[in-house]
Every structure is written in C-alpha cells, then in structure tokens.
Scaffold this motif. Structure first.
Motif, PDB file in Angstrom:
ATOM      1  N   PRO A 223      30.953  17.549  37.929  1.00 31.70           N
ATOM      2  CA  PRO A 223      31.793  16.495  37.330  1.00 31.70           C
ATOM      3  C   PRO A 223      30.827  15.259  36.814  1.00 31.70           C
ATOM      4  O   PRO A 223      29.839  14.959  37.718  1.00 31.70           O
ATOM      5  CB  PRO A 223      32.627  16.156  38.330  1.00 31.70           C
ATOM      6  CG  PRO A 223      32.371  16.582  39.645  1.00 31.70           C
ATOM      7  CD  PRO A 223      31.447  17.875  39.171  1.00 31.70           C
ATOM      8  N   GLY A 224      31.173  14.848  35.832  1.00 29.45           N
ATOM      9  CA  GLY A 224      30.525  13.496  35.242  1.00 29.45           C
ATOM     10  C   GLY A 224      29.041  13.797  34.687  1.00 29.45           C
ATOM     11  O   GLY A 224      28.287  12.986  34.367  1.00 29.45           O
ATOM     12  N   ALA A 225      28.572  15.019  34.787  1.00 26.30           N
ATOM     13  CA  ALA A 225      27.270  15.587  34.183  1.00 26.30           C
ATOM     14  C   ALA A 225      27.170  15.450  32.748  1.00 26.30           C
ATOM     15  O   ALA A 225      28.070  15.526  31.952  1.00 26.30           O
ATOM     16  CB  ALA A 225      26.773  16.780  34.832  1.00 26.30           C
ATOM     17  N   ARG A 226      26.098  15.240  32.345  1.00 23.11           N
ATOM     18  CA  ARG A 226      25.725  15.348  30.811  1.00 23.11           C
ATOM     19  C   ARG A 226      24.465  15.724  30.587  1.00 23.11           C
ATOM     20  O   ARG A 226      23.206  15.553  31.353  1.00 23.11           O
ATOM     21  CB  ARG A 226      25.914  13.641  30.185  1.00 23.11           C
ATOM     22  CG  ARG A 226      25.796  13.559  28.721  1.00 23.11           C
ATOM     23  CD  ARG A 226      26.182  12.125  28.177  1.00 23.11           C
ATOM     24  NE  ARG A 226      25.852  11.828  26.954  1.00 23.11           N
ATOM     25  CZ  ARG A 226      24.872  11.701  26.344  1.00 23.11           C
ATOM     26  NH1 ARG A 226      23.622  11.780  26.888  1.00 23.11           N
ATOM     27  NH2 ARG A 226      24.760  11.563  25.065  1.00 23.11           N
ATOM     28  N   VAL A 227      24.251  16.531  29.386  1.00 25.19           N
ATOM     29  CA  VAL A 227      22.991  16.969  29.192  1.00 25.19           C
ATOM     30  C   VAL A 227      22.820  16.753  27.332  1.00 25.19           C
ATOM     31  O   VAL A 227      23.735  17.487  26.758  1.00 25.19           O
ATOM     32  CB  VAL A 227      22.607  18.529  29.554  1.00 25.19           C
ATOM     33  CG1 VAL A 227      21.251  18.795  28.992  1.00 25.19           C
ATOM     34  CG2 VAL A 227      22.668  18.638  31.211  1.00 25.19           C
ATOM     35  N   ALA A 228      21.828  16.309  27.025  1.00 30.67           N
ATOM     36  CA  ALA A 228      21.817  16.239  25.666  1.00 30.67           C
ATOM     37  C   ALA A 228      20.677  16.702  25.187  1.00 30.67           C
ATOM     38  O   ALA A 228      19.704  16.478  25.280  1.00 30.67           O
ATOM     39  CB  ALA A 228      21.956  14.574  24.958  1.00 30.67           C
ATOM     40  N   TYR A 229      20.721  18.003  24.305  1.00 33.90           N
ATOM     41  CA  TYR A 229      19.837  18.673  23.601  1.00 33.90           C
ATOM     42  C   TYR A 229      19.602  18.242  22.203  1.00 33.90           C
ATOM     43  O   TYR A 229      20.363  18.224  21.332  1.00 33.90           O
ATOM     44  CB  TYR A 229      20.183  20.359  23.533  1.00 33.90           C
ATOM     45  CG  TYR A 229      20.324  20.817  25.059  1.00 33.90           C
ATOM     46  CD1 TYR A 229      19.291  21.143  25.833  1.00 33.90           C
ATOM     47  CD2 TYR A 229      21.623  21.168  25.523  1.00 33.90           C
ATOM     48  CE1 TYR A 229      19.496  21.836  26.903  1.00 33.90           C
ATOM     49  CE2 TYR A 229      21.857  22.005  26.668  1.00 33.90           C
ATOM     50  CZ  TYR A 229      20.808  21.998  27.328  1.00 33.90           C
ATOM     51  OH  TYR A 229      21.061  22.699  28.668  1.00 33.90           O
TER      52      TYR A 229
ATOM     53  N   ASP B 283      33.378  18.960  27.514  1.00 33.27           N
ATOM     54  CA  ASP B 283      33.199  18.495  26.017  1.00 33.27           C
ATOM     55  C   ASP B 283      31.891  18.801  25.475  1.00 33.27           C
ATOM     56  O   ASP B 283      30.655  18.583  26.094  1.00 33.27           O
ATOM     57  CB  ASP B 283      33.333  16.803  26.170  1.00 33.27           C
ATOM     58  CG  ASP B 283      34.612  16.498  26.536  1.00 33.27           C
ATOM     59  OD1 ASP B 283      35.570  17.360  26.529  1.00 33.27           O
ATOM     60  OD2 ASP B 283      35.017  15.282  26.773  1.00 33.27           O
ATOM     61  N   ILE B 284      31.754  19.011  24.145  1.00 34.56           N
ATOM     62  CA  ILE B 284      30.766  19.678  23.537  1.00 34.56           C
ATOM     63  C   ILE B 284      30.624  18.947  22.221  1.00 34.56           C
ATOM     64  O   ILE B 284      31.521  18.775  21.207  1.00 34.56           O
ATOM     65  CB  ILE B 284      30.677  21.103  23.604  1.00 34.56           C
ATOM     66  CG1 ILE B 284      30.631  21.800  24.702  1.00 34.56           C
ATOM     67  CG2 ILE B 284      29.288  21.407  22.591  1.00 34.56           C
ATOM     68  CD1 ILE B 284      30.614  23.448  24.450  1.00 34.56           C
ATOM     69  N   VAL B 285      29.660  18.005  22.032  1.00 31.01           N
ATOM     70  CA  VAL B 285      29.431  17.139  20.886  1.00 31.01           C
ATOM     71  C   VAL B 285      28.355  17.968  19.808  1.00 31.01           C
ATOM     72  O   VAL B 285      27.217  18.127  20.525  1.00 31.01           O
ATOM     73  CB  VAL B 285      28.949  15.851  20.958  1.00 31.01           C
ATOM     74  CG1 VAL B 285      28.982  14.977  19.561  1.00 31.01           C
ATOM     75  CG2 VAL B 285      30.180  15.372  21.568  1.00 31.01           C
TER      76      VAL B 285
ATOM     77  N   SER C  85      28.903  17.812  28.162  1.00 29.21           N
ATOM     78  CA  SER C  85      29.470  16.669  29.302  1.00 29.21           C
ATOM     79  C   SER C  85      30.620  17.380  29.930  1.00 29.21           C
ATOM     80  O   SER C  85      31.684  18.021  29.523  1.00 29.21           O
ATOM     81  CB  SER C  85      29.677  15.170  28.601  1.00 29.21           C
ATOM     82  OG  SER C  85      30.592  15.261  27.855  1.00 29.21           O
ATOM     83  N   ASN C  86      30.814  16.722  31.301  1.00 25.85           N
ATOM     84  CA  ASN C  86      31.980  17.028  31.975  1.00 25.85           C
ATOM     85  C   ASN C  86      32.676  15.736  32.400  1.00 25.85           C
ATOM     86  O   ASN C  86      32.320  15.184  33.114  1.00 25.85           O
ATOM     87  CB  ASN C  86      31.642  17.603  33.244  1.00 25.85           C
ATOM     88  CG  ASN C  86      32.949  18.461  33.998  1.00 25.85           C
ATOM     89  OD1 ASN C  86      34.031  17.937  33.746  1.00 25.85           O
ATOM     90  ND2 ASN C  86      32.510  19.108  35.142  1.00 25.85           N
ATOM     91  N   PRO C  87      33.692  15.533  31.467  1.00 23.69           N
ATOM     92  CA  PRO C  87      34.339  14.193  32.081  1.00 23.69           C
ATOM     93  C   PRO C  87      35.450  14.161  33.110  1.00 23.69           C
ATOM     94  O   PRO C  87      36.292  13.440  33.616  1.00 23.69           O
ATOM     95  CB  PRO C  87      35.054  13.974  30.677  1.00 23.69           C
ATOM     96  CG  PRO C  87      35.518  15.330  30.187  1.00 23.69           C
ATOM     97  CD  PRO C  87      34.308  16.292  30.394  1.00 23.69           C
ATOM     98  N   ALA C  88      35.653  15.510  33.432  1.00 27.04           N
ATOM     99  CA  ALA C  88      36.782  15.658  34.688  1.00 27.04           C
ATOM    100  C   ALA C  88      36.170  15.167  35.931  1.00 27.04           C
ATOM    101  O   ALA C  88      34.954  15.085  36.336  1.00 27.04           O
ATOM    102  CB  ALA C  88      37.203  17.183  34.613  1.00 27.04           C
TER     103      ALA C  88
END
Length: 204
Positions: A131-137, A158-160, A185-188
C-alpha cells in the motif's frame, strides 16, 4: 546486496539473484560489444553503477534495472531469469524454486513464474505491491517492442501510461506496449497482487 528469499514451501529459493543479474548483464553487454561507457550512454545509468551491478556490489532499484534492460534491448523480467540458451532448462518450475526479488526502494516483490532459461516468446511474473508504493519507469524507446498485460488478482493498482490513468480493480486486465513512461502505484490501504504477462521475442 539485492534481497533474496530463503527456501520454503511457498517462497523463492536461496539462489543469489544478485549474482545472476551480474553475470547476465556482463554476458549481454559482451555479446552486444558495448563498453561500460557505451552502455551507460544508451541506458542513462552511470558507468560506475553498471560496473557495481556487474560485480554484484550494488543494490539497484527496479527503475535502474529497467533502464539497464532497455539499454541492453531485453525485458526487465529477463534480467532475473538468466541465460535463455541454457541446455539444462526444463519446461516446469516448482513454486519453491521460483526466484523472488524485492525492490529496495518501493518494497514491491516480484516472483518469476516462468521456467528459467526456457525459450518462450512470453514470461509470467507475479507481483506483490505494498500500500502506498509507487514505481515510475522512465524508459520509452527500445530496440524491440515489448508488450505487457497486467491482470489484477487482488487489491487495486493505478497505472499511468504517458498521461493516461488506468485505475485497475480485482479482475481487471490492461494491455500495454512498453514504449512510453509508465507509473505503477497503489493508492489503497491494502497490498495489491497482480500477474504480468510480458512478450519477449528476444527469448526465442
């Protein structure tokens, strides 16, 4: 050192993933005829970091490894799988033998589901995303087009892709081409789990 997982009935074995990555990166770079400086220019990772990775002396993040994979013209998953022409490769890999790696920055873990070294045009990866993690490739251009599908087993991801947001829930599946910046990212408040199916023509 990269985190490795101890043997158990449901965890990856005690293989030194750091050493596997180091050996495979060295072999790929040599096969392509790249110097350290040339590979650094291609992937945007410093020469010193690449040297440390090849010696097994670094703790690279998923983002750094993805840049390195792009510069070498392979998928990120292939860096964990090792050689693709392994004469001893088998078509079955048991759960207890599947390699598992944890990103030191985001804490997400990825398990290689596909049999290592087996020639196949696609790979399967299982991901646990905190939860709360984010990775930007940041990687966009690659020598060969890679396609990927994400199937959410539990939780939310969530995938952008570029500037387009895809909010995925359990059971949703998203297909994408890995040619643009990508953010996971995991907003949950709970961990998410999903399966990646990755095309990898270089593996055949």
């Amino acid at each position: 050192m990269l985190d490795t997982v101890k043997s158990s009935s449901d965890d990856g074995n005690e293989s030194d993933i750091n050493s596997r990555i180091a050996e495979y990166v060295r072999e790929l770079r040599a096969a392509r005829g790249y110097t350290l400086d040339a590979l650094a220019a291609r992937c945007g990772v410093s020469r010193s970091m690449i040297s440390m990775i090849e010696r097994g002396a670094a703790s690279p993040t998923a983002v750094v490894l993805d840049k390195l994979a792009a510069g070498l013209g392979v998928s990120l998953a292939s860096l964990f799988g090792g050689e693709q022409d392994n004469a001893r490769a088998q078509p079955v890999v048991r759960r207890r033998e599947q390699l598992k790696w944890r990103d030191p920055e985001s804490g997400y873990t990825r398990r290689n589901l596909s049999p290592p070294g087996w020639p196949s045009p696609f790979k399967l990866v299982e991901v646990d995303f905190p939860p709360g993690a984010r990775v930007a490739y940041e990687t966009g251009g690659r020598d060969s087009a890679l396609h990927q599908q994400v199937w959410v087993m539990s939780g939310r991801i969530d995938i952008v892709i570029a500037d387009v947001l895809h909010a995925l829930q359990q059971g949703d599946c998203l297909a994408m081409r890995l040619d643009r910046p990508l953010i996971f990212s995991n907003p949950a408040s709970k961990a998410a789990r999903y399966i990646l199916a990755i095309s990898d023509a270089s593996a055949t």
